[in-house]
Design a protein around this motif. Structure first.
Motif, PDB file in Angstrom:
ATOM      1  N   ILE A 163       0.808  -1.223   0.000  1.00 40.77           N
ATOM      2  CA  ILE A 163       0.000   0.000   0.000  1.00 40.77           C
ATOM      3  C   ILE A 163       0.842   1.274   0.000  1.00 40.77           C
ATOM      4  O   ILE A 163       0.322   2.366  -0.215  1.00 40.77           O
ATOM      5  CB  ILE A 163      -0.973   0.037   1.191  1.00 40.77           C
ATOM      6  CG1 ILE A 163      -0.219   0.241   2.506  1.00 40.77           C
ATOM      7  CG2 ILE A 163      -1.835  -1.223   1.233  1.00 40.77           C
ATOM      8  CD1 ILE A 163      -1.127   0.527   3.695  1.00 40.77           C
ATOM      9  N   ASP A 178      -5.022   8.394   6.506  1.00 35.21           N
ATOM     10  CA  ASP A 178      -4.700   8.081   5.115  1.00 35.21           C
ATOM     11  C   ASP A 178      -4.134   6.663   5.007  1.00 35.21           C
ATOM     12  O   ASP A 178      -4.551   5.878   4.148  1.00 35.21           O
ATOM     13  CB  ASP A 178      -3.703   9.104   4.570  1.00 35.21           C
ATOM     14  CG  ASP A 178      -3.442   8.924   3.087  1.00 35.21           C
ATOM     15  OD1 ASP A 178      -4.126   9.564   2.277  1.00 35.21           O
ATOM     16  OD2 ASP A 178      -2.537   8.130   2.740  1.00 35.21           O
ATOM     17  N   LEU A 179      -3.199   6.316   5.892  1.00 37.85           N
ATOM     18  CA  LEU A 179      -2.589   4.995   5.829  1.00 37.85           C
ATOM     19  C   LEU A 179      -3.582   3.905   6.229  1.00 37.85           C
ATOM     20  O   LEU A 179      -3.651   2.841   5.600  1.00 37.85           O
ATOM     21  CB  LEU A 179      -1.346   4.949   6.713  1.00 37.85           C
ATOM     22  CG  LEU A 179      -0.344   3.832   6.417  1.00 37.85           C
ATOM     23  CD1 LEU A 179       1.074   4.269   6.772  1.00 37.85           C
ATOM     24  CD2 LEU A 179      -0.684   2.555   7.185  1.00 37.85           C
ATOM     25  N   TRP A 181      -6.880   3.942   5.956  1.00 40.50           N
ATOM     26  CA  TRP A 181      -7.888   3.738   4.915  1.00 40.50           C
ATOM     27  C   TRP A 181      -7.312   2.940   3.749  1.00 40.50           C
ATOM     28  O   TRP A 181      -7.997   2.101   3.174  1.00 40.50           O
ATOM     29  CB  TRP A 181      -8.407   5.093   4.432  1.00 40.50           C
ATOM     30  CG  TRP A 181      -9.287   5.787   5.441  1.00 40.50           C
ATOM     31  CD1 TRP A 181      -9.546   5.383   6.724  1.00 40.50           C
ATOM     32  CD2 TRP A 181     -10.005   6.999   5.250  1.00 40.50           C
ATOM     33  NE1 TRP A 181     -10.382   6.268   7.348  1.00 40.50           N
ATOM     34  CE2 TRP A 181     -10.674   7.288   6.457  1.00 40.50           C
ATOM     35  CE3 TRP A 181     -10.128   7.902   4.186  1.00 40.50           C
ATOM     36  CZ2 TRP A 181     -11.487   8.415   6.629  1.00 40.50           C
ATOM     37  CZ3 TRP A 181     -10.926   9.035   4.346  1.00 40.50           C
ATOM     38  CH2 TRP A 181     -11.598   9.282   5.556  1.00 40.50           C
ATOM     39  N   ARG A 182      -6.053   3.184   3.413  1.00 41.94           N
ATOM     40  CA  ARG A 182      -5.423   2.393   2.349  1.00 41.94           C
ATOM     41  C   ARG A 182      -5.275   0.929   2.763  1.00 41.94           C
ATOM     42  O   ARG A 182      -5.474   0.012   1.954  1.00 41.94           O
ATOM     43  CB  ARG A 182      -4.053   2.976   2.003  1.00 41.94           C
ATOM     44  CG  ARG A 182      -4.110   4.210   1.126  1.00 41.94           C
ATOM     45  CD  ARG A 182      -2.721   4.695   0.748  1.00 41.94           C
ATOM     46  NE  ARG A 182      -2.087   5.465   1.808  1.00 41.94           N
ATOM     47  CZ  ARG A 182      -0.840   5.301   2.225  1.00 41.94           C
ATOM     48  NH1 ARG A 182      -0.071   4.371   1.680  1.00 41.94           N
ATOM     49  NH2 ARG A 182      -0.351   6.067   3.169  1.00 41.94           N
ATOM     50  N   ASP A 185      -8.675  -0.717   2.606  1.00 45.19           N
ATOM     51  CA  ASP A 185      -9.108  -0.870   1.221  1.00 45.19           C
ATOM     52  C   ASP A 185      -8.388  -2.027   0.539  1.00 45.19           C
ATOM     53  O   ASP A 185      -8.923  -2.642  -0.384  1.00 45.19           O
ATOM     54  CB  ASP A 185      -8.844   0.430   0.458  1.00 45.19           C
ATOM     55  CG  ASP A 185      -9.708   0.564  -0.778  1.00 45.19           C
ATOM     56  OD1 ASP A 185     -10.924   0.285  -0.692  1.00 45.19           O
ATOM     57  OD2 ASP A 185      -9.181   0.952  -1.840  1.00 45.19           O
ATOM     58  N   ALA A 186      -7.173  -2.336   1.011  1.00 44.50           N
ATOM     59  CA  ALA A 186      -6.418  -3.462   0.454  1.00 44.50           C
ATOM     60  C   ALA A 186      -6.742  -4.781   1.154  1.00 44.50           C
ATOM     61  O   ALA A 186      -6.148  -5.809   0.814  1.00 44.50           O
ATOM     62  CB  ALA A 186      -4.918  -3.175   0.563  1.00 44.50           C
ATOM     63  N   ARG A 225      -8.242  12.650  -1.631  1.00 37.40           N
ATOM     64  CA  ARG A 225      -7.423  11.497  -2.017  1.00 37.40           C
ATOM     65  C   ARG A 225      -8.172  10.174  -1.915  1.00 37.40           C
ATOM     66  O   ARG A 225      -8.015   9.296  -2.769  1.00 37.40           O
ATOM     67  CB  ARG A 225      -6.188  11.423  -1.118  1.00 37.40           C
ATOM     68  CG  ARG A 225      -5.130  12.457  -1.370  1.00 37.40           C
ATOM     69  CD  ARG A 225      -4.200  12.624  -0.175  1.00 37.40           C
ATOM     70  NE  ARG A 225      -3.419  11.452   0.131  1.00 37.40           N
ATOM     71  CZ  ARG A 225      -2.124  11.283  -0.182  1.00 37.40           C
ATOM     72  NH1 ARG A 225      -1.499  12.237  -0.849  1.00 37.40           N
ATOM     73  NH2 ARG A 225      -1.469  10.203   0.156  1.00 37.40           N
ATOM     74  N   ARG A 226      -8.984  10.014  -0.869  1.00 38.63           N
ATOM     75  CA  ARG A 226      -9.419   8.663  -0.490  1.00 38.63           C
ATOM     76  C   ARG A 226     -10.916   8.400  -0.543  1.00 38.63           C
ATOM     77  O   ARG A 226     -11.322   7.237  -0.491  1.00 38.63           O
ATOM     78  CB  ARG A 226      -8.931   8.357   0.931  1.00 38.63           C
ATOM     79  CG  ARG A 226      -7.421   8.490   1.115  1.00 38.63           C
ATOM     80  CD  ARG A 226      -6.662   7.491   0.269  1.00 38.63           C
ATOM     81  NE  ARG A 226      -5.231   7.790   0.261  1.00 38.63           N
ATOM     82  CZ  ARG A 226      -4.424   7.531  -0.732  1.00 38.63           C
ATOM     83  NH1 ARG A 226      -4.885   6.968  -1.832  1.00 38.63           N
ATOM     84  NH2 ARG A 226      -3.149   7.842  -0.663  1.00 38.63           N
ATOM     85  N   GLU A 272      -6.815   8.114  -5.122  1.00 37.39           N
ATOM     86  CA  GLU A 272      -7.137   6.691  -5.191  1.00 37.39           C
ATOM     87  C   GLU A 272      -8.265   6.415  -4.200  1.00 37.39           C
ATOM     88  O   GLU A 272      -8.030   5.969  -3.079  1.00 37.39           O
ATOM     89  CB  GLU A 272      -5.901   5.846  -4.869  1.00 37.39           C
ATOM     90  CG  GLU A 272      -4.763   6.023  -5.875  1.00 37.39           C
ATOM     91  CD  GLU A 272      -3.529   5.221  -5.495  1.00 37.39           C
ATOM     92  OE1 GLU A 272      -3.586   4.450  -4.515  1.00 37.39           O
ATOM     93  OE2 GLU A 272      -2.503   5.369  -6.182  1.00 37.39           O
ATOM     94  N   MET A 274     -11.304   4.961  -2.004  1.00 33.88           N
ATOM     95  CA  MET A 274     -11.596   3.617  -1.509  1.00 33.88           C
ATOM     96  C   MET A 274     -12.811   3.030  -2.212  1.00 33.88           C
ATOM     97  O   MET A 274     -13.664   3.749  -2.737  1.00 33.88           O
ATOM     98  CB  MET A 274     -11.833   3.640   0.006  1.00 33.88           C
ATOM     99  CG  MET A 274     -13.084   4.369   0.442  1.00 33.88           C
ATOM    100  SD  MET A 274     -13.389   4.250   2.228  1.00 33.88           S
ATOM    101  CE  MET A 274     -12.019   5.152   2.910  1.00 33.88           C
ATOM    102  N   THR A 278     -15.284  -1.098   0.979  1.00 35.17           N
ATOM    103  CA  THR A 278     -14.504  -0.646   2.126  1.00 35.17           C
ATOM    104  C   THR A 278     -15.321   0.319   2.976  1.00 35.17           C
ATOM    105  O   THR A 278     -15.251   0.289   4.208  1.00 35.17           O
ATOM    106  CB  THR A 278     -13.201   0.025   1.667  1.00 35.17           C
ATOM    107  OG1 THR A 278     -12.481  -0.888   0.826  1.00 35.17           O
ATOM    108  CG2 THR A 278     -12.334   0.421   2.852  1.00 35.17           C
TER     109      THR A 278
END
Length: 291
Positions: A163, A178-179, A181-182, A185-186, A225-226, A272, A274, A278
């Motif tokens: 990620i 931010d981290l 949520w990434r 999402d992964a 961003r998310r 990018e 989500m 997610t």
């Protein structure tokens, strides 16, 4: 599974030498040693450090996320670490088995991406804002969550490889969201484990001169961003209302709205958003990404 190898990253500006020495001593006292401890100096030469650590002094202050990225890259390039633990330089590990428990959690669950520690003051009290869920009356209730505290946590290195690292451009504020949520999402799990305690002095985030500006700017960046487009105005509307209700100074108000405008007009990095699944996952975990 084999037990993962542990690494540690600590970022300091050199302003807390007594607290940093105590933290490094508590790291050395862990009953499972770290394969490598990386100490990053944000605009500080890291002189007078006697602990057995890899020192990386930086000429420029890259902010907390930028400094941590330097440490993460050093651990990644070493190839010696499977799980990285990041700690605030004014924190303290009060139990000697924290690393061993972190090691076991990641060994038992290959889908575990992030473990958040419980932060408590010197009296053992955990502030409401330190509990990573909306219903925060019981800081001892652990389990899967949608967020973690930057002061004390552990990351899966395979997760970070997939990620990416911290959003360095945030400098201070909401980089954890931010981290997180990434990671969600992964498909990774975030676990809040209250038995892992980082002692930390009771402070206010508003002690930082740029708190209001960065808080507002980074919330806008985070949304841009998310979030899926329909959720962006909802998220920003909720946080505008909360910020205005909590604001207690005219200077803070001016700084907040200045940061908000900055967040709208300046580049925020790659977009990018989500997936909607997610959003639903976060909602089922008790915190939809509009709160």
């Amino acid at each position: 599974m084999p037990l993962p190898r542990l690494g540690v990253v600590i970022v300091t500006m050199g302003t807390r030498p007594i607290e940093l020495a105590a933290l490094l001593a508590s790291v050395e006292k862990q009953d499972v040693p770290a394969a490598r401890v990386v100490l990053v100096g944000n605009a500080t030469p890291l002189t007078g450090i006697t602990a057995d650590v890899t020192r990386i002094p930086l000429e420029e202050n890259l902010g907390c996320p930028g400094g941590r990225n330097v440490g993460l890259r050093a651990l990644s390039e070493s190839g010696e670490v499977d799980v990285v633990i990041e700690l605030d330089d004014d924190g303290l590990l009060i139990a000697p088995d924290v690393f061993r428990r972190v090691q076991r959690l990641f060994a038992d669950d290959p889908g575990l991406g992030i473990v958040g520690f419980r932060v408590a003051d010197e009296n053992g009290v955990t502030e409401r804002r330190w509990v990573p869920r909306l219903r925060a009356d019981d800081p001892m209730r652990g389990g899967p969550v949608t967020a973690f505290l930057g002061g004390g946590h552990a990351f899966s290195m395979p997760m970070l490889d997939g990620i990416g690292h911290w959003p360095a451009e945030f400098f201070f504020g909401h980089e954890e969201s931010d981290l997180a949520w990434r990671a969600l999402d992964a498909g990774w799990t975030i676990l809040y484990e209250p038995g892992l305690v980082l002692q930390h002095p009771r402070t206010s985030p508003a002690r930082h001169a740029t708190h209001y500006r960065f808080t507002a700017r980074n919330r806008v960046w985070l949304a841009r961003r998310r979030l899926p487009v329909p959720l962006i105005p909802v998220y920003l509307g909720v946080w505008i209302s909360l910020a205005m209700a909590r604001m207690r100074s005219a200077a803070g108000l001016r700084a907040w709205w200045g940061g908000f405008a900055e967040g709208l007009r300046t580049p925020c990095g790659p977009r990018e958003p989500m997936k909607w699944r997610t959003v639903w996952r976060m909602t089922r975990l008790g915190r939809p990404p509009v709160l």
